[in-house]
Write an enzyme that holds these catalytic residues in place. Structure first.
Site, PDB file in Angstrom:
ATOM      1  N   GLY A  30       0.826  -1.208   0.000  1.00 12.57           N
ATOM      2  CA  GLY A  30       0.000   0.000   0.000  1.00 12.57           C
ATOM      3  C   GLY A  30       0.860   1.258   0.000  1.00 12.57           C
ATOM      4  NE  ARG A  34      -6.942   7.068   4.641  1.00 13.24           N
ATOM      5  CZ  ARG A  34      -7.570   6.353   5.569  1.00 13.24           C
ATOM      6  NH1 ARG A  34      -8.166   6.958   6.588  1.00 13.24           N
ATOM      7  NH2 ARG A  34      -7.592   5.045   5.502  1.00 13.24           N
ATOM      8  CE1 TYR A 388      34.034  22.384   9.807  1.00 13.45           C
ATOM      9  CE2 TYR A 388      32.567  24.211  10.316  1.00 13.45           C
ATOM     10  CZ  TYR A 388      33.078  23.308   9.403  1.00 13.45           C
ATOM     11  OH  TYR A 388      32.646  23.324   8.113  1.00 13.45           O
ATOM     12  CB  ALA A 424      39.358  32.305  34.232  1.00 14.79           C
TER      13      ALA A 424
HETATM   14  C1  UD1 Z   1      -8.619  -4.709   5.249  1.00 15.99           C
HETATM   15  C2  UD1 Z   1      -9.656  -5.821   5.355  1.00 15.99           C
HETATM   16  C3  UD1 Z   1     -10.723  -5.412   6.373  1.00 15.99           C
HETATM   17  C4  UD1 Z   1     -10.085  -5.078   7.701  1.00 15.99           C
HETATM   18  C5  UD1 Z   1      -9.002  -4.010   7.509  1.00 15.99           C
HETATM   19  C6  UD1 Z   1      -8.252  -3.786   8.796  1.00 15.99           C
HETATM   20  C7  UD1 Z   1      -9.765  -6.881   3.181  1.00 15.99           C
HETATM   21  C8  UD1 Z   1     -10.508  -6.951   1.911  1.00 15.99           C
HETATM   22  N1  UD1 Z   1     -10.248  -6.033   4.076  1.00 15.99           N
HETATM   23  O1  UD1 Z   1      -9.241  -3.531   4.795  1.00 15.99           O
HETATM   24  O2  UD1 Z   1     -11.652  -6.454   6.545  1.00 15.99           O
HETATM   25  O3  UD1 Z   1     -11.070  -4.622   8.610  1.00 15.99           O
HETATM   26  O4  UD1 Z   1      -8.059  -4.447   6.528  1.00 15.99           O
HETATM   27  O5  UD1 Z   1      -7.400  -2.678   8.625  1.00 15.99           O
HETATM   28  O6  UD1 Z   1      -8.789  -7.566   3.378  1.00 15.99           O
HETATM   29  N2  UD1 Z   1      -2.281  -4.132   0.753  1.00 15.99           N
HETATM   30  C9  UD1 Z   1      -1.423  -4.590  -0.220  1.00 15.99           C
HETATM   31  N3  UD1 Z   1      -1.876  -4.705  -1.495  1.00 15.99           N
HETATM   32  C10 UD1 Z   1      -3.155  -4.409  -1.842  1.00 15.99           C
HETATM   33  C11 UD1 Z   1      -4.022  -3.946  -0.829  1.00 15.99           C
HETATM   34  C12 UD1 Z   1      -3.561  -3.829   0.451  1.00 15.99           C
HETATM   35  O7  UD1 Z   1      -0.253  -4.875   0.063  1.00 15.99           O
HETATM   36  O8  UD1 Z   1      -3.475  -4.563  -3.017  1.00 15.99           O
HETATM   37  C13 UD1 Z   1      -1.783  -4.021   2.120  1.00 15.99           C
HETATM   38  C14 UD1 Z   1      -1.712  -2.599   2.624  1.00 15.99           C
HETATM   39  O9  UD1 Z   1      -0.439  -2.052   2.419  1.00 15.99           O
HETATM   40  C15 UD1 Z   1      -2.023  -2.767   4.104  1.00 15.99           C
HETATM   41  C16 UD1 Z   1      -2.906  -3.992   4.164  1.00 15.99           C
HETATM   42  O10 UD1 Z   1      -2.696  -4.692   2.962  1.00 15.99           O
HETATM   43  O11 UD1 Z   1      -0.881  -3.036   4.856  1.00 15.99           O
HETATM   44  C17 UD1 Z   1      -4.360  -3.647   4.313  1.00 15.99           C
HETATM   45  O12 UD1 Z   1      -4.776  -2.829   3.261  1.00 15.99           O
HETATM   46  P1  UD1 Z   1      -5.898  -1.755   3.429  1.00 15.99           P
HETATM   47  O13 UD1 Z   1      -6.218  -1.186   2.107  1.00 15.99           O
HETATM   48  O14 UD1 Z   1      -5.554  -0.829   4.515  1.00 15.99           O
HETATM   49  O15 UD1 Z   1      -7.087  -2.691   3.948  1.00 15.99           O
HETATM   50  P2  UD1 Z   1      -8.617  -2.539   3.712  1.00 15.99           P
HETATM   51  O16 UD1 Z   1      -8.939  -3.092   2.359  1.00 15.99           O
HETATM   52  O17 UD1 Z   1      -9.031  -1.196   4.054  1.00 15.99           O
END
Ligand code: UD1
Ligand code: CA
Length: 457
Positions: A30, A34, A388, A424
């Site tokens: 991700g 934000r 320095y 001093a």
């Molecule tokens: C996900 C869960 C949700 C849970 C929430 C908790 C799913 C579909 N949903 O939500 O049920 O309540 O986490 O925070 O799993 N990431 C990737 N690749 C991607 C998408 C995400 O590596 O394609 C990673 C992000 O970097 C992050 C984590 O997965 O570390 C979670 O991704 P994020 O988009 O925050 O999760 P949500 O889909 O909002």
């Protein structure tokens, strides 16, 4: 560390999994929009250490046979932060299910349990993860087990629905949920353990017919159900399962980390006079019976022995401070400094790359940089090392039992022999022999009566 509110909501019948081997996949592809940052989210720091390193260390403590971090293309600095553990690249961010799929090649033919962690949920404890894994391993016919939590505000999370026996019925993502479903406060932390055997095929069966057109990892339980395997649910503590999506949440987790560290440090026998105002780095080490005053900040790489006193408003980084030393109030200790036993560094003294030997003192207003201050020497008020020259740094070496008079300037490179006494106000540009008394300042002239009329009245 606080007691964790782990309440397995079913008592699983005893049945151990045939293969007990653990692999960990950390999702970190991700971008973290934000955070409004040019830095990948997981490299933002808690206690001076990137988030990803916190979760990596916890993962390592479980002694898994593999830890694979899923990153997106170009995240070379994240790759470096997790090395020597391998990374897998997710080409496009098509959801958490797709992210796990990207790690399959690296996972190989793994038949044990696969634990999925998030790089942006960095403070989950080893105890919680062990409870999750144990629940899963002891459960009957479980394909996976999810870590749930009761959220004060469930907005944004997947909602968890359980069957009568406590196993998972379904997880509904916020964007796919109806009004009734949204009222549910038991939510998915995202952390999950699953059977590795057959995982690759099952991930292929996840579709993207949902509001976000993403491949959801939370659809895996439905796939397991098709294969007559249930999914367990265990509850963890909301506070430690908090994720970081914004700078405010980063600050929140920093506060949580500091809180835990303060408790751990006090538990080890250190007195904190005002714990809420003391800030530690991830690697701070402090010995027993050391007393730390209010508003003291520790940067990285600080080691403090037993019975040291650090007085209020001191800032310390990259230093080793030995037993019986007193630092501050208002002292600044910078990297590559060693302060030996019973030495004293007082108010408004800055010390950098220096060796302050046993019993030496620099009690007020000074700068000691690139220097050695010998045992039992006294570095007077307002004295400085002139290290320095605008081009390069040079060393000042002061022997044992030396008196550096107040407001002296020692122009480096310079060496001052044992037992010397510097008057001093001296400005020294030459080495001083041992036991020499040196006065290097203009002599005082007093002109009788000449002051009259000098000041307008
Ligand atoms: C996900 C869960 C949700 C849970 C929430 C908790 C799913 C579909 N949903 O939500 O049920 O309540 O986490 O925070 O799993 N990431 C990737 N690749 C991607 C998408 C995400 O590596 O394609 C990673 C992000 O970097 C992050 C984590 O997965 O570390 C979670 O991704 P994020 O988009 O925050 O999760 P949500 O889909 O909002
Ligand atoms: Ca999230």
């Amino acid at each position: 560390m606080s007691n964790l509110a782990i309440k397995p909501n079913i008592t699983p019948p005893k049945m151990t999994k045939s293969v007990k081997d653990l692999a960990v996949i950390i999702l970190a592809a991700g971008k973290g929009t934000r955070m409004k940052s040019s830095l990948p989210k997981v490299l933002h720091k808690i206690a001076g250490e990137p988030m990803i390193r916190h979760i990596l260390k916890t993962a390592e403590s479980l002694k898994p046979s593999k830890i694979i971090t899923v990153i997106s293309e170009g995240m070379d600095d994240v790759k470096a932060a997790v090395a020597p553990h391998p990374t897998a690249i997710q080409k496009q961010q098509r959801g958490t299910g797709d992210a796990v799929k990207s790690a399959i090649a690296e996972l190989g033919d793994f038949k044990g349990q696969v634990l999925v962690l998030y790089g942006d949920v960095p403070l989950v404890s080893k105890d919680t993860l062990e409870a999750l894994i144990n629940h899963h391993r002891l459960g009957k016919d479980l394909g996976a087990t999810v870590l749930a939590m009761a959220a004060p505000d469930p907005t944004g999370y997947g909602r968890i629905f359980q069957n009568g026996d406590g196993t998972l019925n379904r997880i509904v993502e916020e964007k796919d949920a109806n009004d009734d479903e949204r009222l549910v406060r038991l939510v998915n932390s995202g952390l999950m353990v699953m059977e590795g055997d057959g995982l690759a095929d099952r991930l292929e069966r996840i579709g993207n017919k949902n509001a976000q057109k993403e491949f959801y990892l939370v659809d895996l339980p439905t796939i397991f159900k098709e294969d007559d395997l249930a999914t367990g649910v265990i509850r963890g503590d909301f506070t430690e399962l908090k994720g970081v999506n914004s700078r405010a949440q980063l600050a929140d987790l920093e506060a949580l980390w500091q809180h835990r560290k303060r408790l751990a440090i006090m538990d080890d026998g250190v007195t904190l006079l005002d714990p809420h105002t003391t800030y530690f780095a991830a690697d701070t080490k402090i010995g027993r019976d050391t007393i730390i005053g209010p508003s003291v900040i520790f940067g990285p790489n600080v080691e403090i022995e037993d019975n040291v006193e650090i007085r209020a408003f001191s800032h310390i980084e990259g230093a080793k401070i030995k037993s019986g030393a007193t630092i501050g109030p208002f002292a600044r200790i910078r990297p590559d400094t060693v302060i030996e036993q019973d030495a004293r560094i007082g108010n408004f003294v800055e010390v950098k790359n220096a060796h302050i030997k046993e019993g030496a003192k620099a009690n007020h207003l000074g700068y000691i940089g690139d220097a050695e201050l010998g045992a039992h020497s006294n570095f007077g008020c307002g004295a400085i090392t002139v290290n320095y020259d605008g081009q390069k740094k040079s060393k000042t070496i002061i022997g044992d039992n030396v008196m550096i008079g107040s407001n002296s300037s020692l122009i480096a490179p310079i060496e001052i022999g044992n037992g010397a006494y510097i008057a001093a106000g001296s400005t020294l540009s030459k080495d001083v022999e041992q036991d020499a008394l040196v006065i290097a300042r203009a002599e005082t002239k007093s002109l009788a009566g000449k002051a009259k009329g000098k000041l307008k009245s």
